[in-house]
Write a protein that holds these residues in place. Structure first.
Motif, PDB file in Angstrom:
ATOM      1  N   GLY A  63       0.788  -1.226   0.000  1.00  0.00           N
ATOM      2  CA  GLY A  63       0.000   0.000   0.000  1.00  0.00           C
ATOM      3  C   GLY A  63       0.818   1.271   0.000  1.00  0.00           C
ATOM      4  N   ILE A  64       2.128   1.151   0.226  1.00  0.00           N
ATOM      5  CA  ILE A  64       3.018   2.321   0.229  1.00  0.00           C
ATOM      6  C   ILE A  64       3.906   2.268  -1.007  1.00  0.00           C
ATOM      7  CG2 ILE A  64       4.829   3.577   1.437  1.00  0.00           C
ATOM      8  CD1 ILE A  64       2.353   3.631   3.058  1.00  0.00           C
ATOM      9  N   SER A  65       3.822   3.304  -1.829  1.00  0.00           N
ATOM     10  CA  SER A  65       4.706   3.441  -2.981  1.00  0.00           C
ATOM     11  C   SER A  65       5.623   4.639  -2.758  1.00  0.00           C
ATOM     12  CB  SER A  65       3.887   3.644  -4.259  1.00  0.00           C
ATOM     13  OG  SER A  65       3.076   2.516  -4.534  1.00  0.00           O
ATOM     14  N   ALA A  66       6.693   4.694  -3.538  1.00  0.00           N
ATOM     15  CA  ALA A  66       7.617   5.830  -3.432  1.00  0.00           C
ATOM     16  C   ALA A  66       8.131   6.171  -4.821  1.00  0.00           C
ATOM     17  CB  ALA A  66       8.780   5.504  -2.499  1.00  0.00           C
ATOM     18  N   ALA A  67       8.367   7.476  -5.037  1.00  0.00           N
ATOM     19  CA  ALA A  67       8.811   7.937  -6.353  1.00  0.00           C
ATOM     20  C   ALA A  67       9.689   9.165  -6.191  1.00  0.00           C
ATOM     21  CB  ALA A  67       7.603   8.264  -7.235  1.00  0.00           C
ATOM     22  N   GLY A  68      10.572   9.382  -7.150  1.00  0.00           N
ATOM     23  CA  GLY A  68      11.438  10.551  -7.120  1.00  0.00           C
ATOM     24  C   GLY A  68      12.768  10.266  -6.465  1.00  0.00           C
ATOM     25  N   ASP A  69      13.440  11.314  -6.007  1.00  0.00           N
ATOM     26  CA  ASP A  69      14.794  11.194  -5.464  1.00  0.00           C
ATOM     27  C   ASP A  69      14.883  10.299  -4.234  1.00  0.00           C
ATOM     28  OD1 ASP A  69      15.655  12.884  -7.424  1.00  0.00           O
ATOM     29  OD2 ASP A  69      16.013  14.605  -6.128  1.00  0.00           O
ATOM     30  N   ALA A  70      13.773  10.120  -3.523  1.00  0.00           N
ATOM     31  CA  ALA A  70      13.803   9.345  -2.280  1.00  0.00           C
ATOM     32  C   ALA A  70      13.880   7.846  -2.515  1.00  0.00           C
ATOM     33  CB  ALA A  70      12.571   9.663  -1.430  1.00  0.00           C
ATOM     34  N   ALA A  71      13.663   7.397  -3.749  1.00  0.00           N
ATOM     35  CA  ALA A  71      13.538   5.963  -4.018  1.00  0.00           C
ATOM     36  C   ALA A  71      14.402   5.553  -5.199  1.00  0.00           C
ATOM     37  CB  ALA A  71      12.077   5.616  -4.288  1.00  0.00           C
ATOM     38  N   VAL A  72      14.689   4.266  -5.263  1.00  0.00           N
ATOM     39  CA  VAL A  72      15.427   3.727  -6.407  1.00  0.00           C
ATOM     40  C   VAL A  72      14.890   2.345  -6.742  1.00  0.00           C
ATOM     41  CG1 VAL A  72      17.274   2.702  -5.006  1.00  0.00           C
ATOM     42  CG2 VAL A  72      17.725   3.322  -7.385  1.00  0.00           C
ATOM     43  N   GLY A  73      14.762   2.089  -8.047  1.00  0.00           N
ATOM     44  CA  GLY A  73      14.228   0.816  -8.496  1.00  0.00           C
ATOM     45  C   GLY A  73      15.294  -0.245  -8.656  1.00  0.00           C
ATOM     46  N   PRO A  74      14.884  -1.440  -9.067  1.00  0.00           N
ATOM     47  CA  PRO A  74      15.828  -2.564  -9.193  1.00  0.00           C
ATOM     48  C   PRO A  74      16.841  -2.328 -10.302  1.00  0.00           C
ATOM     49  CG  PRO A  74      13.679  -3.122 -10.137  1.00  0.00           C
ATOM     50  CD  PRO A  74      13.512  -1.815  -9.440  1.00  0.00           C
ATOM     51  N   GLY A  75      18.050  -2.850 -10.078  1.00  0.00           N
ATOM     52  CA  GLY A  75      19.083  -2.779 -11.100  1.00  0.00           C
ATOM     53  C   GLY A  75      19.919  -1.527 -11.079  1.00  0.00           C
ATOM     54  N   LEU A  76      19.581  -0.560 -10.219  1.00  0.00           N
ATOM     55  CA  LEU A  76      20.343   0.689 -10.147  1.00  0.00           C
ATOM     56  C   LEU A  76      21.117   0.745  -8.831  1.00  0.00           C
ATOM     57  CD1 LEU A  76      17.652   3.203 -11.469  1.00  0.00           C
ATOM     58  CD2 LEU A  76      19.657   2.356 -12.699  1.00  0.00           C
ATOM     59  N   PRO A  77      22.376   1.187  -8.876  1.00  0.00           N
ATOM     60  CA  PRO A  77      23.163   1.243  -7.641  1.00  0.00           C
ATOM     61  C   PRO A  77      22.712   2.344  -6.696  1.00  0.00           C
ATOM     62  CG  PRO A  77      24.389   2.206  -9.459  1.00  0.00           C
ATOM     63  CD  PRO A  77      23.148   1.606 -10.055  1.00  0.00           C
ATOM     64  N   GLY A  78      22.071   3.361  -7.244  1.00  0.00           N
ATOM     65  CA  GLY A  78      21.601   4.483  -6.435  1.00  0.00           C
ATOM     66  C   GLY A  78      20.656   5.331  -7.249  1.00  0.00           C
ATOM     67  N   PRO A  79      20.077   6.339  -6.640  1.00  0.00           N
ATOM     68  CA  PRO A  79      19.114   7.177  -7.348  1.00  0.00           C
ATOM     69  C   PRO A  79      19.779   8.010  -8.432  1.00  0.00           C
ATOM     70  CG  PRO A  79      19.629   8.132  -5.221  1.00  0.00           C
ATOM     71  CD  PRO A  79      20.294   6.796  -5.259  1.00  0.00           C
ATOM     72  N   MET A  80      19.078   8.198  -9.538  1.00  0.00           N
ATOM     73  CA  MET A  80      19.535   9.072 -10.612  1.00  0.00           C
ATOM     74  C   MET A  80      18.712  10.350 -10.508  1.00  0.00           C
ATOM     75  SD  MET A  80      19.896   6.260 -13.664  1.00  0.00           S
ATOM     76  CE  MET A  80      20.435   7.467 -14.875  1.00  0.00           C
ATOM     77  N   HIS A  81      19.314  11.390  -9.940  1.00  0.00           N
ATOM     78  CA  HIS A  81      18.585  12.597  -9.593  1.00  0.00           C
ATOM     79  C   HIS A  81      18.380  13.480 -10.827  1.00  0.00           C
ATOM     80  CE1 HIS A  81      20.480  11.947  -5.370  1.00  0.00           C
ATOM     81  NE2 HIS A  81      19.380  11.258  -5.522  1.00  0.00           N
ATOM     82  N   ALA A  82      17.152  13.495 -11.329  1.00  0.00           N
ATOM     83  CA  ALA A  82      16.813  14.329 -12.480  1.00  0.00           C
ATOM     84  C   ALA A  82      15.309  14.540 -12.490  1.00  0.00           C
ATOM     85  CB  ALA A  82      17.261  13.675 -13.789  1.00  0.00           C
TER      86      ALA A  82
END
Length: 315
Positions: free
Chosen positions: A258-277
């Motif tokens: 029930g909790i989703s996250a989007a933007g700089d605070a979150a990162v999806g699978p396969g990425l080492p860290g957030p891509m801030h853009a």
């Protein structure tokens, strides 16, 4: 009760609200009006809005949201989230409770700059942290990099087609020999002295170094230490990555149903860290909202099927 409560009014949250509004889902956007790019006057690398003031983008988005009757936009802060999927309670500043079946965290991160006098007032204009967002604006000038860590050669290489030269300011820290050799191969100048101060100048910035030396540059790129801008990840016990961001699946879902996250605070699978853009935050907001719509539809179809079966059996 709202279908979805969105916390955060930056690009990810605004796009999520727009997507939900267009699907006629009841949504509330709870915007604490604290933005990571608040000091930026010209955002870049966003098609159709290259060079636009981020505040103008936010204003345009809010005007668009006003056309959708199912979306409420409120300038307020959330201080706590309680409940489970289907029944979340969000406590606002002042004690008011907002209820929703799903929540999107679009709360972003907050930056801490290096301890360099004069750097903070320049951050977002003459100084920045992202070459994709601000590197072009430093074209045909010398550019300073604050910090000589393992990232420095990569940044210096990115800037070679843009800048007339790169000056790496180690700020008194020891430089790894491999990093130093890589920078030398890129013709980057290394200054080991501590930075005394940074000040604006007609050409960009003037950097004063310990011992009396100065460096004149057209722009500065600096790393920042960042953290979650809101306490909800810890409060809710969300799974985090080693980099300190919320781990989400390809659809923006966190480890808590029930909790989703989007933007700089979150990162999806396969990425080492957030891509801030900004563009990536917008895409993440759309994805999270569309995924929630699909989840809501699936639940509604399941309930309808269960109800129909029971009615048929009773008949």
């Amino acid at each position: 009760m709202y279908d979805v409560a969105i916390i955060g009014g930056g690009p990810a949250g605004l796009q999520a609200a727009l997507t939900l509004g267009r699907m006629h889902r009841r949504a509330v956007l709870l915007d604490g009006q604290r933005y990571r790019n608040a000091t930026v006057r010209h955002m870049h690398n966003l098609i159709g809005s290259d060079g636009r003031d981020p505040a103008e983008l936010r204003g345009a988005a809010r005007r668009e949201l006003a056309r959708y009757e199912t979306v409420d936009s409120r300038a307020t802060e959330v201080i706590r989230i309680d409940g489970t999927v289907g029944s979340f309670s969000l406590t606002l500043v002042g004690g008011e409770i907002v209820e929703a079946t799903r929540v999107i965290l679009a709360t972003g991160v907050a930056d801490t700059l290096p301890d360099v006098p004069g750097l903070a007032p320049l951050f977002g204009t003459i100084a920045a942290h992202c070459p994709f967002c601000h590197g072009h604006e430093f074209a045909a000038t010398a550019v300073a990099l604050i910090g000589a860590g393992a990232h420095a050669p990569r940044l210096a290489a990115m800037l070679r087609p843009i800048a007339t030269g790169v000056v790496v300011l180690a700020h008194g820290e020891a430089i790894d020999p491999d990093v130093a050799r890589a920078l030398e191969r890129l013709d980057a100048v290394i200054r080991s002295e501590r930075i005394v101060s940074v000040a604006p100048a007609p050409h960009g910035a003037e950097v004063a170094l310990e011992g009396g030396g100065t460096v004149s540059v057209g722009g500065i790129l600096t790393t920042t230490q960042w953290r979650q801008a809101a306490p909800f990840a810890e409060q809710l016990g969300l799974a985090m990555t080693p980099a300190g961001v919320i781990a989400v699946d390809a659809f923006g879902r966190t480890s808590v149903p029930g909790i989703s996250a989007a933007g700089d605070a979150a990162v999806g699978p396969g990425l080492p860290g957030p891509m801030h853009a900004v563009a990536l935050s917008i895409a993440a907001g759309l994805t999270a909202a569309a995924s929630i719509v699909q989840d809501l539809v699936a639940a509604e179809l399941a309930n309808s099927s269960d109800g129909g079966s029971r009615s048929h059996a009773a008949g």
